[in-house]
Design an enzyme around this catalytic site. Structure first.
Site, mmCIF file in Angstrom:
data_model
loop_
_atom_site.group_PDB
_atom_site.id
_atom_site.type_symbol
_atom_site.label_atom_id
_atom_site.label_comp_id
_atom_site.label_asym_id
_atom_site.label_seq_id
_atom_site.Cartn_x
_atom_site.Cartn_y
_atom_site.Cartn_z
ATOM 1 N N SER A 65 75.262 52.432 4.328
ATOM 2 C CA SER A 65 74.184 51.929 3.476
ATOM 3 C C SER A 65 74.169 50.427 3.257
ATOM 4 C CB SER A 65 74.224 52.628 2.110
ATOM 5 O OG SER A 65 73.595 53.880 2.201
ATOM 6 N N LYS A 107 72.311 45.597 -6.074
ATOM 7 C CA LYS A 107 71.767 46.937 -5.852
ATOM 8 C C LYS A 107 71.739 47.657 -7.204
ATOM 9 C CE LYS A 107 72.439 50.908 -2.720
ATOM 10 N NZ LYS A 107 73.300 51.447 -1.641
ATOM 11 N N SER A 138 70.762 52.776 2.423
ATOM 12 C CA SER A 138 70.090 52.800 1.132
ATOM 13 C C SER A 138 70.028 51.450 0.427
ATOM 14 C CB SER A 138 70.787 53.797 0.211
ATOM 15 O OG SER A 138 72.105 53.354 -0.092
#
Lengths: 479, 476
Positions: free
Chosen positions: B176, B77, B152
């Protein structure tokens, strides 16, 4: 309490920021050093780079606890908060600081004059970087550009907040001086105001003598020396009295001390009111020093200035207090105590330390207490005159270690007592008329005999010892 | 498309059956083919990945131990710092910034032999539930490109689902990792707060953020967690204990475990009927496997969302203050400092980030602090107590991971509250600091995957992965 002739009383509370003398910064491993090339003692943590996290420096905590113990505070479990505001020299745009749960609360500091000044709190926080605003008179808003040095960002600070218990400029100076002595003694600070290691802000207000209510206060900043502090307090109190006597009100504000102009000036008022939005720092865990750690810190405290003054004063009763204070402040009290313990006259040791040794302050550290004590004893026994003793002391301060050897070298070898007695008797025999007059009470004629003995011994005799022998002879003849 | 697991690949590389370079090339080829449609990555680090894979192969050739994840492609990420690779948080404000250090989780994964193949897209600063709040455009769900991958960590979930990488790291603040895993049909694990170091994870809400794995199987997720977990002196909130040993728990089954189905979340407002049905099937399947399954009421889970949307923005408003144009990233030149700050931050942050900075600033303001931040902290304590009561009777708790399957792009962007409801099942365990795992279990409307969430008390990962592995085996 000090009141001005107009019946006004000055009320002062001081906030002292003390940079802790740790090897590294408060939350990272960067060197805590003064005067390095800008932005060389920095890392992701103290630059606040994304993803970096603070880790608390245990030595800084220990020094903060020492400060608390030395100021008779309660050392408590504490937490850190974030104080949020934007400023370019603050890398994270928040400062990690203790807020409503500080490590030290509720102590006091006793001034040499016996006044007790309350300590509200002494909490830990990180320092900011240092901005230099180029152009526009050094203020950020008119500057053409600004330079920021982050070497100081993250340096550990303890902020010591006094109660409004100080009543004059002199007391304010004495408070900071005493506090500096304590901070240096605990090893927390180098005490250098000129390098910003100690920074003082003064909250000043005035009130009618006898009133219990506090007046509106102003915070005075930019006090870079004890002299600035005393002058600024004096000036600010006078300014407020003048306002009040003219029927005007004091406005609560922050004022800047202008050393050159000798006055305080209101800082340009910020348009926005500051709301620091404090909240508990989620990147750190609560700080809970356990009992054994607290006990270890309290036990490791060195003797503090007040205690050291008391020790010296007890040894030399009747010594002038400022002489005692000076010796302690210069760190020469240990020398005096050791010399006395080795048999030297404490009053003489104190006097020599406060004068001749103090005058050579940087060299004083190398002075061997044993040699110092021997020299003082030689002087007390009359083997050296005060003048000779001072000359020998000067050589000892140059690094020599054997006072008797130095005295010999300088030709100060003391006359054996029998030789002195013989010289005195010869002088009496050579000056019978003067001796008669001395016997009949003309004390000033002693000088004639001293001179004769000095001449006969080529200056090796101690005048006092000669006078003593003359008195002895007179007593025995009278008897 | 049946792909080998990360553990199978590592085994093949370790034994010399396959080269790490070959494994990486195969994954890069899939990236080249499908990435234009999916947009899982902000950066594909092909050259760096090939070089790292060659080093793994060299270690194998020298007879050294290349680590348990040898040669396994890993997607990161893009809020995890990578030395020498830009780290953007999918924000314009970090334009041009290249971290001088690796996040601890990243360096540990690499030390275990994993090969970083790229940085994945996310909602800007991890604020969002659809990966639509990215300065670089949305990521699409590989299972249906008109739909979102969740967020996310949508880029990481999509990368795993699309076969770009068998393993990915995400971050979970209020769901997330778990919610995008559910929407993309992969496994997502949020560890107990403090099990994985946050050093080098760009902060959103520090008291909630945790790094965790996304993978196609529970076993792979556990292998990656074991690689990255454990005490880190650089993170004061990391727990002072070794990484949990979890692999051994996977095959232990659920016989005798007490599992509670949280009633408030089983019937949560807006839940899709198929999602509710899968939850009950999962509960029945676990009961069939020998678990003692019962319903349980944990009322405080319903207070999680409002508390979360005060606490997380409050911390974010402070964490994001440093993006001021002074030291790195975007700067819009202006004649004075205040207008430089304003111009830079106005241009650098997207609307959702600005909304949360404003919410958080307000929640911390003088006069409002106690009513908002203070009250939310008290609710957080109540949630912990409410969970504690439930865990007196149960070893693990079950709920849907998200109320619905993947929703179409643009369908919730106009309504922030509807978007925030995507997190309704996941925020409570975040606020409690507890571990939680999303495992795919069947499908819902249109054949889209449904995720079941397994929750456990703090450091209850062993029980949690037992239940997760069982669900994986029992899934239709």
């Amino acid at each position: 309490m000090t009141t001005s002739p107009g019946g006004w009383e000055t009320v002062v509370g001081l906030e002292v920021h003390c940079e802790l003398r740790t090897a590294t910064k408060l939350f990272c491993g960067c060197r805590n050093a003064f005067g390095e090339e800008p932005n060389t003692s920095v890392c992701p943590v103290c630059l606040g780079l994304p993803g970096s996290l603070p880790v608390l420096n245990a030595h800084a905590v220990e020094l903060a606890m020492r400060i608390g113990a030395a100021l008779h505070c309660e050392v408590r479990p504490s937490i850190f908060h974030r104080k949020n505001y934007f400023y370019p020299d603050m890398p994270k745009d928040y400062q990690i600081s203790q807020y409503d749960q500080p490590i030290n609360v509720g102590g006091y500091l006793e001034l040499p004059d016996g006044t007790r000044v309350g300590i509200v709190r002494a909490h830990m926080e990180e320092d900011t970087g240092k901005s230099t605003h180029v152009g526009g008179g050094g203020r950020i808003h008119e500057a053409s550009h600004s330079l920021v040095d982050y070497n100081r960002a993250g340096v550990p600070l303890v902020e010591i907040v006094s109660a409004p218990d100080i009543r004059s400029a002199d007391q304010a100076r004495a408070y900071v001086n005493e506090l500096r002595g304590i901070l240096v003694a605990t090893g927390a600070s180098d005490g250098k105001m000129e390098e910003g290691s100690l920074r003082v802000d003064a909250n000043v207000s005035v009130r009618r003598a006898g009133s219990d209510a506090y007046g509106t206060r102003c915070e005075v900043k930019n006090l870079n020396s004890l002299r600035s502090l005393a002058r600024a307090v004096e000036h600010e109190a006078a300014r407020q009295v003048a306002l009040l006597e003219a029927g005007q009100a004091v406005v609560q504000e922050t004022r800047h001390w202008d050393e050159g102009a000798g006055r305080t000036q209101a800082l340009r008022s910020k348009e926005e009111a500051f709301d620091y939005r404090y909240f508990p720092e989620p990147d750190l865990v609560p700080l809970e020093p356990d009992g054994p750690w607290r006990a270890r810190v309290a036990a490791s405290l060195p003797p503090l200035p007040a205690e050291r003054r008391a020790r010296v004063a007890a040894l030399a009763p009747g010594a002038p207090p400022d002489r005692v204070a000076a010796v302690v402040e210069l760190g020469l009290d240990g020398l005096v105590l050791e010399a006395a313990a080795a048999g030297a006259d404490p009053a003489l040791a104190l006097s020599r330390a406060a004068n001749e040794v103090a005058a050579r302050a940087p060299a004083a550290g190398g002075l061997d207490p044993g040699a110092f004590a021997s020299l003082l004893q030689m002087e007390s026994r009359g083997e050296l005159t005060p003048t000779q003793a001072k000359a020998v002391l000067s050589r000892l301060l140059d690094g020599q270690r054997d006072p008797a050897g130095v005295a010999r070298e300088l030709g100060f070898e003391a006359l054996p007592a029998t030789d002195l007695a013989q010289a005195v008797d010869e002088a009496i025999a050579a000056l019978p008329r003067e001796w008669e007059r001395y016997l009949s009470g003309e004390d000033k004629l002693a000088g004639v005999f001293v001179g004769a003995v000095m001449k006969a011994t080529r200056g090796r005799a101690d005048g006092k010892a000669v006078t003593g022998l003359l008195r002895e002879r007179r007593r025995s003849q009278a008897g | 498309m049946t792909l080998p697991t990360a553990l199978d690949l590592a085994q093949a590389v370790r034994t010399g059956e396959r080269s790490a370079v070959e494994v990486v090339e195969e994954h890069l080829a899939r990236v080249e083919e499908a990435e234009p449609e999916v947009h899982a990555f902000n950066l594909v680090a092909g050259e760096e990945a090939r070089a790292a894979a060659a080093q793994v192969d060299a270690r194998v050739a020298r007879g050294e131990d290349p680590g348990p994840l040898a040669g396994v492609p890993l997607a990161l990420k893009d809020n995890l710092c990578t030395r020498g690779l830009p780290t953007t948080c999918s924000s314009r404000i970090l334009a041009g910034w290249v971290p001088p250090y690796d996040a601890t989780a990243v360096s540990r994964a690499v030390r275990s032999g994993a090969v970083v193949i790229g940085k994945t897209n996310l909602d800007e600063f991890a604020m969002g539930s659809s990966t639509e709040n990215s300065a670089f455009g949305p990521t699409r769900n590989p299972l249906d490109p008109i739909r979102v991958p969740g967020g996310s960590s949508g880029g990481s979930a999509a990368a795993v689902a699309a076969g770009f990488a068998p393993l990915a790291l995400g971050s979970d603040t209020g769901g997330s990792i778990r919610q995008p895993a559910a929407l993309c049909g992969v496994v997502g694990l949020k560890p107990t707060y403090g099990v994985v170091s946050r050093y080098g994870l760009v902060a959103f809400a520090s008291s909630l953020d945790q790094v965790g794995p996304l993978a196609r199987t529970v076993g792979d997720a556990v292998a990656l967690l074991e690689a990255i977990a454990g005490h880190d002196p650089a993170d004061s909130t990391s727990l002072d204990r070794p990484a949990p040993a979890l692999s051994g728990c996977l095959a232990q089954g659920v016989e005798g475990l007490r599992i509670g189905v949280i009633q408030e979340l089983a019937g949560v407002e807006g839940i899709a009927p198929e999602v509710g049905a899968r939850l009950h099937e999962a509960a029945d399947a676990l009961a069939g496997a020998g678990a003692k399954v019962d319903e349980v009421s944990v009322p405080a889970t319903m207070w999680g969302l409002p508390a979360y949307y005060l606490l997380a923005p409050a911390e974010a408003s402070s964490n994001l203050a440093r993006y001021d144009g002074v030291r790195y990233g975007l700067r819009l030149a202006r004649p004075d400092i205040t207008s430089m700050y304003e111009a830079t931050r106005s241009a650098g942050f997207g609307p959702e980030v600005k909304r949360r900075i404003m919410l958080g600033t307000f929640a911390l303001s003088a006069g409002y602090y106690d009513a908002y931040y203070g009250q939310a902290q008290r609710v957080r304590t109540l949630i912990i107590e409410s969970f504690a009561a439930a865990y007196e009777r149960f070893d693990a708790l079950l709920s849907p991971t998200a109320p619905t399957t993947a929703f179409p792009l643009g369908s919730r962007t106009a309504d922030p509250l509807a978007m925030y409801l995507s997190d309704v099942c996941t925020v409570a365990s975040s606020l409690a600091g507890h571990p939680a795992l999303s495992v795919p279990f069947g499908t819902g409307e249109g054949g889209l995957p449904v995720g079941i969430q397994v929750m456990a008390p703090a450091l209850g990962e062993p029980v949690m992965v037992r239940v997760g592995a069982a669900l994986e085996d029992l899934a239709p």
